[in-house]
Design a protein around this motif. Sequence first.
Motif, PDB file in Angstrom:
ATOM      1  N   GLU A   1      85.666  -4.305 -70.204  1.00  0.00           N
ATOM      2  CA  GLU A   1      86.950  -4.355 -70.588  1.00  0.00           C
ATOM      3  C   GLU A   1      87.795  -5.351 -70.131  1.00  0.00           C
ATOM      4  OE1 GLU A   1      87.854   0.319 -72.094  1.00  0.00           O
ATOM      5  OE2 GLU A   1      88.121  -0.117 -69.966  1.00  0.00           O
ATOM      6  N   GLN A   2      87.253  -5.846 -68.660  1.00  0.00           N
ATOM      7  CA  GLN A   2      87.724  -6.871 -67.957  1.00  0.00           C
ATOM      8  C   GLN A   2      87.700  -8.106 -68.663  1.00  0.00           C
ATOM      9  OE1 GLN A   2      84.878  -5.595 -67.453  1.00  0.00           O
ATOM     10  NE2 GLN A   2      83.500  -6.793 -66.294  1.00  0.00           N
ATOM     11  N   LYS A   3      86.967  -8.401 -69.616  1.00  0.00           N
ATOM     12  CA  LYS A   3      86.672  -9.622 -70.417  1.00  0.00           C
ATOM     13  C   LYS A   3      87.633  -9.699 -71.715  1.00  0.00           C
ATOM     14  CE  LYS A   3      82.607 -10.518 -67.874  1.00  0.00           C
ATOM     15  NZ  LYS A   3      81.199 -10.077 -67.958  1.00  0.00           N
ATOM     16  N   ALA A  17      89.275 -12.329 -64.825  1.00  0.00           N
ATOM     17  CA  ALA A  17      88.360 -11.212 -65.442  1.00  0.00           C
ATOM     18  C   ALA A  17      87.957 -10.371 -64.403  1.00  0.00           C
ATOM     19  CB  ALA A  17      87.416 -11.799 -66.312  1.00  0.00           C
ATOM     20  N   LYS A  18      88.749 -10.095 -63.264  1.00  0.00           N
ATOM     21  CA  LYS A  18      88.480  -9.086 -62.230  1.00  0.00           C
ATOM     22  C   LYS A  18      89.678  -7.950 -62.010  1.00  0.00           C
ATOM     23  CE  LYS A  18      84.992 -11.824 -60.715  1.00  0.00           C
ATOM     24  NZ  LYS A  18      83.606 -11.773 -61.057  1.00  0.00           N
ATOM     25  N   VAL A  19      88.903  -6.773 -61.297  1.00  0.00           N
ATOM     26  CA  VAL A  19      90.130  -6.159 -60.908  1.00  0.00           C
ATOM     27  C   VAL A  19      89.841  -6.171 -59.293  1.00  0.00           C
ATOM     28  CG1 VAL A  19      90.032  -4.404 -62.781  1.00  0.00           C
ATOM     29  CG2 VAL A  19      88.270  -4.106 -60.895  1.00  0.00           C
ATOM     30  N   THR A  38      97.043 -10.995 -57.603  1.00  0.00           N
ATOM     31  CA  THR A  38      95.468 -10.672 -57.863  1.00  0.00           C
ATOM     32  C   THR A  38      95.022 -10.667 -56.177  1.00  0.00           C
ATOM     33  OG1 THR A  38      95.050 -12.588 -58.376  1.00  0.00           O
ATOM     34  CG2 THR A  38      95.132 -11.211 -60.119  1.00  0.00           C
ATOM     35  N   GLU A  39      93.682 -10.420 -56.197  1.00  0.00           N
ATOM     36  CA  GLU A  39      93.260 -10.509 -54.668  1.00  0.00           C
ATOM     37  C   GLU A  39      93.526  -9.442 -53.892  1.00  0.00           C
ATOM     38  OE1 GLU A  39      90.562 -12.739 -54.403  1.00  0.00           O
ATOM     39  OE2 GLU A  39      90.833 -13.387 -56.405  1.00  0.00           O
ATOM     40  N   ASN A  40      92.460  -8.497 -53.551  1.00  0.00           N
ATOM     41  CA  ASN A  40      92.745  -7.303 -52.583  1.00  0.00           C
ATOM     42  C   ASN A  40      93.719  -7.762 -51.292  1.00  0.00           C
ATOM     43  OD1 ASN A  40      91.841  -4.784 -53.499  1.00  0.00           O
ATOM     44  ND2 ASN A  40      90.050  -6.133 -53.947  1.00  0.00           N
TER      45      ASN A  40
HETATM   46  N1  LIG Z   1      88.237 -11.589 -54.569  1.00  0.00           N
HETATM   47  C1  LIG Z   1      88.581 -10.615 -55.525  1.00  0.00           C
HETATM   48  C2  LIG Z   1      87.254 -10.005 -56.027  1.00  0.00           C
HETATM   49  C3  LIG Z   1      87.717  -9.099 -57.204  1.00  0.00           C
HETATM   50  C4  LIG Z   1      86.102  -8.588 -57.723  1.00  0.00           C
HETATM   51  O1  LIG Z   1      85.018  -9.162 -57.575  1.00  0.00           O
HETATM   52  N2  LIG Z   1      86.314  -7.380 -58.392  1.00  0.00           N
HETATM   53  C5  LIG Z   1      85.028  -6.932 -59.046  1.00  0.00           C
HETATM   54  C6  LIG Z   1      84.900  -5.562 -58.838  1.00  0.00           C
HETATM   55  S1  LIG Z   1      84.592  -5.182 -57.163  1.00  0.00           S
HETATM   56  C7  LIG Z   1      85.210  -7.274 -60.559  1.00  0.00           C
HETATM   57  O2  LIG Z   1      86.139  -7.119 -61.285  1.00  0.00           O
HETATM   58  N3  LIG Z   1      84.036  -7.459 -61.323  1.00  0.00           N
HETATM   59  C8  LIG Z   1      84.158  -7.655 -62.830  1.00  0.00           C
HETATM   60  C9  LIG Z   1      83.213  -8.733 -63.298  1.00  0.00           C
HETATM   61  O3  LIG Z   1      82.848  -9.430 -62.394  1.00  0.00           O
HETATM   62  O4  LIG Z   1      82.929  -9.018 -64.463  1.00  0.00           O
HETATM   63  C10 LIG Z   1      89.445  -9.612 -54.740  1.00  0.00           C
HETATM   64  O5  LIG Z   1      89.053  -9.497 -53.462  1.00  0.00           O
HETATM   65  O6  LIG Z   1      90.297  -8.917 -55.234  1.00  0.00           O
END
Ligand SMILES: N[C@@H](CCC(=O)N[C@@H](CS)C(=O)NCC(=O)O)C(=O)O
Length: 207
Positions: free
Chosen positions: A36-38, A49-51, A63-65
């Motif tokens: 779903e992220q894509k 494409a990340k959470v 974005t970015e924790n």
């Molecule tokens: N540097 C980013 C990392 C975000 C990240 O890697 N999220 C992962 C989940 S832990 C994600 O969304 N992965 C989906 C993917 O790679 O398709 C942060 O700290 O927010």
Amino acid sequence: MKLYYSSGSCSLASHIVLEEAGATFEAVRLNLREGEQKKPEYLKINPKAKVPSLVLDDGQVLTENPAIMSYVADTHPAAELLPPVGELARARAQEWLAWCASAIHAATFGPMFAAGRIADAAEKQATLERLKATLAQQMEMFDGGLEGKSFVLGEFSIADAYTLVFANWMRLFGLTPGDNIKRSVKALLARPGVQRAVTTQQLKIEV
Ligand SMILES: N[C@@H](CCC(=O)N[C@@H](CS)C(=O)NCC(=O)O)C(=O)O
């Protein structure tokens, strides 16, 4: 605000901080396994494409924790989740979060999850063993940072938000967190804000 998260992912860290801050937000769940992220509608929100992604009330996206957590702490000062600007303790929290996000998550856990997709069994095992050895060193240091206390700065702060994420991920790889981490996990799970985030994400976190 709207937090886009995926259950048990690193977005749990930002989710915990939003709850602990007493922020008003909606939590929107994405299923990463289903990609779903894509999907185009999410890529409009976060082209990485990340959470996590935090959509602010004016529509801007953060974005970015570590950035999300610092912003939430700074905009909810009554919750006292980050020491004031100029205090060394604030830099200590940021030092810890930068290490969590870059070295432990991006350079170690991330490749460990990715190793699951390596087709060759011997290569997969060798990669996992190498990464597990690095992780063991990092998590020993992490445990040391919690020596004699339940929280990184002594009191709960945004620096503690990754502890549950990493403790949970360690279990997924058959690794046992150290005693100081376990004490911290117990203290974190006793906090109502942390409990709300864990319940919303439908997680069962072992102490
Ligand atoms: N540097 C980013 C990392 C975000 C990240 O890697 N999220 C992962 C989940 S832990 C994600 O969304 N992965 C989906 C993917 O790679 O398709 C942060 O700290 O927010």
